[in-house]
Design a protein around this motif. Structure first.
Motif, mmCIF file in Angstrom:
data_model
loop_
_atom_site.group_PDB
_atom_site.id
_atom_site.type_symbol
_atom_site.label_atom_id
_atom_site.label_comp_id
_atom_site.label_asym_id
_atom_site.label_seq_id
_atom_site.Cartn_x
_atom_site.Cartn_y
_atom_site.Cartn_z
ATOM 1 N N ARG A 72 2.284 1.807 3.102
ATOM 2 C CA ARG A 72 1.549 2.702 4.201
ATOM 3 C C ARG A 72 2.809 3.535 5.136
ATOM 4 N N SER B 48 -7.757 -0.554 4.562
ATOM 5 C CA SER B 48 -8.597 -0.607 3.222
ATOM 6 C C SER B 48 -7.688 -1.164 2.143
ATOM 7 N N ASN C 157 -5.983 -0.273 -0.650
ATOM 8 C CA ASN C 157 -6.363 1.139 -1.856
ATOM 9 C C ASN C 157 -4.751 1.663 -1.643
ATOM 10 N N LYS D 20 0.661 -0.938 0.492
ATOM 11 C CA LYS D 20 -0.203 0.028 -0.029
ATOM 12 C C LYS D 20 0.262 1.351 0.001
ATOM 13 N N SER E 236 -10.813 4.710 -0.639
ATOM 14 C CA SER E 236 -11.144 3.410 -0.731
ATOM 15 C C SER E 236 -11.272 2.711 -1.264
HETATM 16 MG MG MG Z 1 -7.470 3.203 4.124
#
Ligand code: MG
Ligand code: TXA
Length: 320
Positions: A54, A139, A141, A52, A147
């Motif tokens: 992230r 999520s 994405n 991701k 999302s």
């Molecule tokens: Mg999210």
């Protein structure tokens, strides 16, 4: 990042096999698609953050298939958490409770708490049951994008970056779960969602909504990041007092009421009600980006019921 061959399947068992082999799997829930990993596998958890892009200081929600699994994750279930579990599990709500020491800091981002959710989506339940372990999942994405509400959107973002996609239908709610901090004296809504403030206050009258006073250290770490954003500029508007658009301007409109000057929009999505609006807004953002729309006008709705979550996401998209 290494390119994987992503497997697309409708079989919960096939998808669960990937989880049990330390891979990551995108799966449907009633809110948005999640990107799951075995909560007990450090190697798998790391893959979520890699796939991701992230930030590591943003904790993950852990998904369960039985109430019994809470005991594998939480140190205690506070009375407020118990009330939410009794009334709204399974459903689009996450409770934050004190975590067990053994839970990886990758899941909690170094906090002493953990977010737990039991989805009510049948496909999600079959998948989580087949996994047999709790599944940590943000999520599905790329970080910062809206999302995903369909498996095709997951494919657009994560094909070649994850092991498997469990295909399901378009998600029902379309916005992420309500996140409720149940660690303090009174419950606090950190992120609004389909389990509404009104519903929570009906069973827990002292519930309040977190007022973000610090952008640097918000209570819910995820809230400080760029979120839900299309590339296009987002403008909150009223159907009646919209600015007059210039011809040729690449604009789109989403809302419940017919906007003035319909003909000047490249794309218009009229939704039957607030629920449909919430369900469609993220996919509309993504479609607009595919069409290179420059500005998306979103109709403002009242902040009651699901309208609170809808306006929260739209305002975030508008301010990025
Ligand atoms: Mg999210
Ligand atoms: O509906 C949903 O919640 C979806 C589906 C897949 O379940 N998941 C989801 O996860 O939206 P994610 O990671 O995109 O958003 C989780 C939010 C973040 O804002 C995160 O900071 C917050 O929940 N969160 C998670 N654990 C937390 C904790 N222990 N304390 C405070 N906030 C937490």
């Amino acid at each position: 990042m290494k390119t994987l061959h992503t497997v697309y399947t409708r079989s919960a068992r096939t998808a669960a096999e990937f989880i049990l082999h330390d891979s990551v799997v995108a799966f449907p829930t009633e809110t948005v698609y999640g990107l799951g990993a075995n909560v007990f596998s450090e190697a798998a958890l790391k893959k979520i953050f890699e796939a991701k892009g992230r930030p590591a200081d943003n904790p993950l929600i852990v998904h369960i298939s039985t109430i019994g699994q809470i005991g594998l994750l939480a140190r205690t279930i506070t009375p407020a958490a118990q009330t939410i579990i009794d009334n709204f599990f399974p459903g689009p709500v996450t409770v934050i409770v004190p975590k067990l020491k053994a839970i990886s800091p990758l899941v909690s981002a170094g906090l002493q708490t953990i977010g737990i959710r039991m989805p009510r989506h049948e496909g999600a339940q079959r998948f989580l049951e087949a996994c047999g372990v709790p599944v940590a999942a943000p999520s599905a994405n790329i970080s910062g994008k809206p999302s995903p509400t369909s498996w095709q959107t997951v494919r657009d973002d994560l094909d070649g970056r994850i092991g498997c996609v469990l295909k399901g239908t378009r998600t029902d709610v379309g916005l992420e779960s309500t996140v409720v901090d149940c660690t303090g004296a009174h419950p606090v809504v950190l992120r609004s969602g389909a389990v509404t403030l009104e519903q929570l206050q009906a069973v827990l009258p002292m519930t309040t909504v977190y007022a973000q006073t610090s952008v640097v250290a918000p209570k819910s770490p995820g809230m400080k990041y760029r979120h839900y954003s299309p590339r296009a500029r987002v403008i909150v508007t009223s159907a009646l007092t919209m600015p007059i658009l210039l011809p040729g301007e690449d604009s789109a409109y989403i809302g419940i009421h017919t906007p003035m000057h319909v003909r000047t929009f490249a794309s218009v999505l009229l939704c039957a009600n607030m629920r449909e609006y919430a369900r469609s807004v993220f996919s509309f953002f993504r479609q607009c980006d595919k069409k290179n729309v420059a500005t998306i006008y979103c109709e403002e709705v009242g902040e009651e019921g699901i309208g609170r979550a809808l306006m929260d996401r739209i305002h975030r998209a508008a301010h990025n």
